[in-house]
Design a protein around this motif. Sequence first.
Motif, PDB file in Angstrom:
ATOM      1  N   SER B 317      55.432 -30.354   3.669  1.00  0.00           N
ATOM      2  CA  SER B 317      56.692 -29.866   3.309  1.00  0.00           C
ATOM      3  C   SER B 317      57.531 -30.831   2.859  1.00  0.00           C
ATOM      4  CB  SER B 317      57.583 -29.122   4.535  1.00  0.00           C
ATOM      5  OG  SER B 317      58.651 -28.844   4.362  1.00  0.00           O
ATOM      6  N   THR B 318      57.546 -32.150   3.583  1.00  0.00           N
ATOM      7  CA  THR B 318      58.174 -33.094   3.071  1.00  0.00           C
ATOM      8  C   THR B 318      57.791 -33.679   1.781  1.00  0.00           C
ATOM      9  OG1 THR B 318      58.555 -33.771   5.481  1.00  0.00           O
ATOM     10  CG2 THR B 318      59.017 -35.473   3.824  1.00  0.00           C
ATOM     11  N   HIS B 321      59.032 -31.422  -1.088  1.00  0.00           N
ATOM     12  CA  HIS B 321      60.345 -31.778  -1.401  1.00  0.00           C
ATOM     13  C   HIS B 321      60.540 -32.771  -2.043  1.00  0.00           C
ATOM     14  CE1 HIS B 321      60.786 -27.945   1.482  1.00  0.00           C
ATOM     15  NE2 HIS B 321      61.288 -27.858   0.666  1.00  0.00           N
ATOM     16  N   ARG B 324      60.404 -32.943  -5.674  1.00  0.00           N
ATOM     17  CA  ARG B 324      61.319 -32.119  -6.388  1.00  0.00           C
ATOM     18  C   ARG B 324      62.387 -32.876  -7.030  1.00  0.00           C
ATOM     19  NH1 ARG B 324      61.931 -26.631  -5.430  1.00  0.00           N
ATOM     20  NH2 ARG B 324      59.976 -25.926  -4.624  1.00  0.00           N
ATOM     21  N   SER B 325      62.545 -34.168  -6.396  1.00  0.00           N
ATOM     22  CA  SER B 325      63.725 -34.818  -7.070  1.00  0.00           C
ATOM     23  C   SER B 325      63.657 -35.442  -8.187  1.00  0.00           C
ATOM     24  CB  SER B 325      64.211 -35.919  -5.892  1.00  0.00           C
ATOM     25  OG  SER B 325      65.039 -35.205  -4.863  1.00  0.00           O
ATOM     26  N   PRO B 326      62.423 -36.341  -8.437  1.00  0.00           N
ATOM     27  CA  PRO B 326      61.845 -36.814  -9.621  1.00  0.00           C
ATOM     28  C   PRO B 326      61.668 -35.699 -10.605  1.00  0.00           C
ATOM     29  CG  PRO B 326      60.325 -37.268  -7.972  1.00  0.00           C
ATOM     30  CD  PRO B 326      61.511 -36.756  -7.148  1.00  0.00           C
ATOM     31  N   THR B 328      63.399 -33.045 -10.750  1.00  0.00           N
ATOM     32  CA  THR B 328      64.518 -32.429 -11.191  1.00  0.00           C
ATOM     33  C   THR B 328      65.085 -33.284 -12.544  1.00  0.00           C
ATOM     34  OG1 THR B 328      65.400 -31.789  -8.972  1.00  0.00           O
ATOM     35  CG2 THR B 328      66.992 -32.076 -10.705  1.00  0.00           C
ATOM     36  N   SER B 329      64.860 -34.610 -12.385  1.00  0.00           N
ATOM     37  CA  SER B 329      65.297 -35.570 -13.211  1.00  0.00           C
ATOM     38  C   SER B 329      64.066 -35.316 -14.792  1.00  0.00           C
ATOM     39  CB  SER B 329      65.089 -36.862 -12.938  1.00  0.00           C
ATOM     40  OG  SER B 329      66.031 -37.075 -11.757  1.00  0.00           O
ATOM     41  N   LYS B 331      62.243 -32.647 -15.545  1.00  0.00           N
ATOM     42  CA  LYS B 331      62.847 -31.541 -16.422  1.00  0.00           C
ATOM     43  C   LYS B 331      64.110 -31.469 -17.089  1.00  0.00           C
ATOM     44  CE  LYS B 331      62.712 -27.247 -14.308  1.00  0.00           C
ATOM     45  NZ  LYS B 331      62.546 -26.196 -15.304  1.00  0.00           N
ATOM     46  N   VAL B 364      56.513 -27.260 -10.953  1.00  0.00           N
ATOM     47  CA  VAL B 364      57.425 -26.872 -10.052  1.00  0.00           C
ATOM     48  C   VAL B 364      56.842 -25.438  -9.282  1.00  0.00           C
ATOM     49  CG1 VAL B 364      59.660 -25.676  -9.744  1.00  0.00           C
ATOM     50  CG2 VAL B 364      59.340 -27.724 -11.285  1.00  0.00           C
ATOM     51  N   LYS B 375      53.934 -22.435   4.290  1.00  0.00           N
ATOM     52  CA  LYS B 375      54.974 -21.442   5.329  1.00  0.00           C
ATOM     53  C   LYS B 375      54.199 -20.328   5.954  1.00  0.00           C
ATOM     54  CE  LYS B 375      58.415 -21.345   2.529  1.00  0.00           C
ATOM     55  NZ  LYS B 375      59.675 -21.074   1.494  1.00  0.00           N
ATOM     56  N   ARG B 380      55.834 -19.835   9.138  1.00  0.00           N
ATOM     57  CA  ARG B 380      57.339 -20.288   8.940  1.00  0.00           C
ATOM     58  C   ARG B 380      57.606 -19.200   7.766  1.00  0.00           C
ATOM     59  NH1 ARG B 380      57.760 -26.711   9.117  1.00  0.00           N
ATOM     60  NH2 ARG B 380      56.675 -27.064  10.974  1.00  0.00           N
ATOM     61  N   GLU B 382      59.405 -16.604   6.082  1.00  0.00           N
ATOM     62  CA  GLU B 382      60.467 -15.549   6.593  1.00  0.00           C
ATOM     63  C   GLU B 382      60.380 -14.405   6.086  1.00  0.00           C
ATOM     64  OE1 GLU B 382      63.976 -17.614   5.652  1.00  0.00           O
ATOM     65  OE2 GLU B 382      63.642 -19.437   6.830  1.00  0.00           O
ATOM     66  N   THR B 384      61.847 -10.569   6.081  1.00  0.00           N
ATOM     67  CA  THR B 384      63.175  -9.718   6.411  1.00  0.00           C
ATOM     68  C   THR B 384      62.964  -8.346   6.180  1.00  0.00           C
ATOM     69  OG1 THR B 384      64.373 -11.730   5.715  1.00  0.00           O
ATOM     70  CG2 THR B 384      65.514  -9.734   6.211  1.00  0.00           C
ATOM     71  N   ARG B 429      59.261 -10.070  -0.630  1.00  0.00           N
ATOM     72  CA  ARG B 429      57.794 -10.438  -0.554  1.00  0.00           C
ATOM     73  C   ARG B 429      56.945  -9.635  -1.551  1.00  0.00           C
ATOM     74  NH1 ARG B 429      58.493 -15.586  -0.024  1.00  0.00           N
ATOM     75  NH2 ARG B 429      60.023 -16.260   1.866  1.00  0.00           N
TER      76      ARG B 429
END
Lengths: 126, 553
Positions: B317-318, B321, B324-326, B328-329, B331, B364, B375, B380, B382, B384, B429
């Motif tokens: 997960s880490t 994530h 995603r930052s690089p 973001t730049s 893309k 992505v 998940k 994990r 979710e 609903t 889902r």
Amino acid sequence: MIKILHVEDDADIREIAQLALGLSGDFEVVQSASGEEALLLVQAFVPDVLLLDVMMPGMTGRQTLERMRQIPALEKTPAIFMTARAQNSEVEELRELGAAEVISKPFDPMLLGDQIKAALKAYAET
Amino acid sequence: MSSVLVKGFTDKTAVGFALGSALAFGWYAYSPSFLPGLSAEVLPIAGAITLAGLTPLALVKYNIRRMTSGRALSMAQRLSALDRHAMVTIVNEKHELSEANDLFLEMTGYTRSELMGEQVLKVYDVAHRGLALEIRTCLQRGEMWQGETPLRCKDGSIIYTHSTIMPLFDNKGVWKGSISVRTDITRTRQLLAERNVAESLHELRDDIWIVRADSEKFAYVNAAARRRLGWQDNEVERHSLSELAMQPGAKAIRSACRRMIERNETSTQFEETLFDVPFHISIKFLPSHHNDGRFLIVLNDISARIEQERAQSDFISTVSHELRSPLTSIKGAMGLMLSNATGDLPDKAVDLLGIAHRNADRLVLILNDILDLEKISAGRMEFTLDDVDMRDLIREAQVANANIGERFGISLEAIGLDDPLPLRTDPNRVIQVLNNLVSNACKFSKAGDTVAIRVRDEGDSLRISVRDQGQGIPLQDQHKIFEKFADLANSSRTTKGGTGLGLSICKAIVQSLGGTIGFTSVEGVGTTFFFNLPKLEAISSEASNEPKLRVAS
């Protein structure tokens, strides 16, 4: 002109957001690399909207918002979070903190301005 | 003594034995004087057998005629007893079997004619021939060999013997073969093994319960279980499953046992928390002759595994994530350039930027899928639950996929939407599954084809199917279609933008929602993927036999 305070620790993302929001000419953007710095900036600059990264070293986006809420001028300023962890539970949690919108990363720079405007409109209506 | 050995014994061999025999004969003849009473019977078995083996058979032959005295008869009787007790064989210098007593034949299942003249290796299993050669080397050095020898019977089974094997020499000291005396220890070994199993069971780290099926009373718990339950050894049988039923985990165990009886099942397994410890619980029904079978219940503490999974899941997960930052730049920068935010670009540059941008998008999607799968497997994701009309979800999927349909020149058709189709499920889902199946169907169709989404009420469940008219899934790939990153022959993942994880996610989601998923495919005709969703809430219900996924609802 909509005055935005953008708090984001990643310089590249700050530059892209600056460029994207500058295209329409509808925004005045002031940027800060940390929550601590942003708290100093708001003494001289009162934004119409806060655009906050969630995960930052030092003060997180959440903590930054909590501190800003203690400043009377920013008590009701709409806040938009940007996060790489846009899980339902986290989105709900951020909304409970008073977020007007949660934008997930990577975001589309060409849509960012419209997303902010839409969020402000919805926030004003509530 | 065995008539066989007596009969088959030659004078020549007898001469060779003479010296070595004297001592043994003397022992037998005079043993009453220094080992009075029942001493021969109470001698350690190995010693008696050794002496029996050493007893020169020829002397028996010569002396048997002269057995007129009480003492001689007594010796014959003793030898007879030993002959019944031990398996005796003689092997000549060519390693051929030349003698075997009745007991040896009885135990190994061979007839005498099948063995005589055969290499002794015949009675050793291929796996044990090394041992036979080791014994031979020892004997040729003039040494006695003692130990355990497995023998191969005629029917292929193995019997274990404790053997004493003596080398035989003639009066010139030339090696002439050997005599072997063996006792069958197969049963002893088996008992020892069983005792070891019982001891291991008792000392096992897992908790073991054995519960009577009729009364639900405990018949046995091992040491670990006793410590956890706080019971004394002598009180185990006073306790029953029902008194533990206030513990949610124990209640699930009792329900599972009752279900097994009702459904005539012999085993089941699931994960459940009991005494605040997460366990993998495996139940096996052990039938008995008296109609009072027992349940063997093994509780394996999986806290360490869960902790490890959690750490791994946190790491994935880490990492996802952090990527995603690089992204973001990357893309964002390419998106801005492609939108001419930085001024006009040459056509070729736009093409190349387009490729880079599309692939950043793909990255992505892969990250999203990895996170989704992670998940789900970590419990994990979710869910609903909501009361929905399946028709709305199908229409939504139709709209969401209109673009991709257009891109590939496919028309989307929905069938079976006349009447309301109420369902309690997680709409987001289900739409995720539908989107995945519909976009796959579009990608694998030819321009002009129709992709049909059909829904059918099947009583307890709704069946939703997505049919394409594509080239079908090759038979050799069908078994791995739901695997992660399955490498399929006609997959155009790279050109059509798939992540290789979509179907794995669909399967995991559908199963988490209490449903099933599958497909039919005919090469050259097309493929239909379908999934069934239960109408009633099946998630986390106690009736569910496989609580394999933890669902947060």
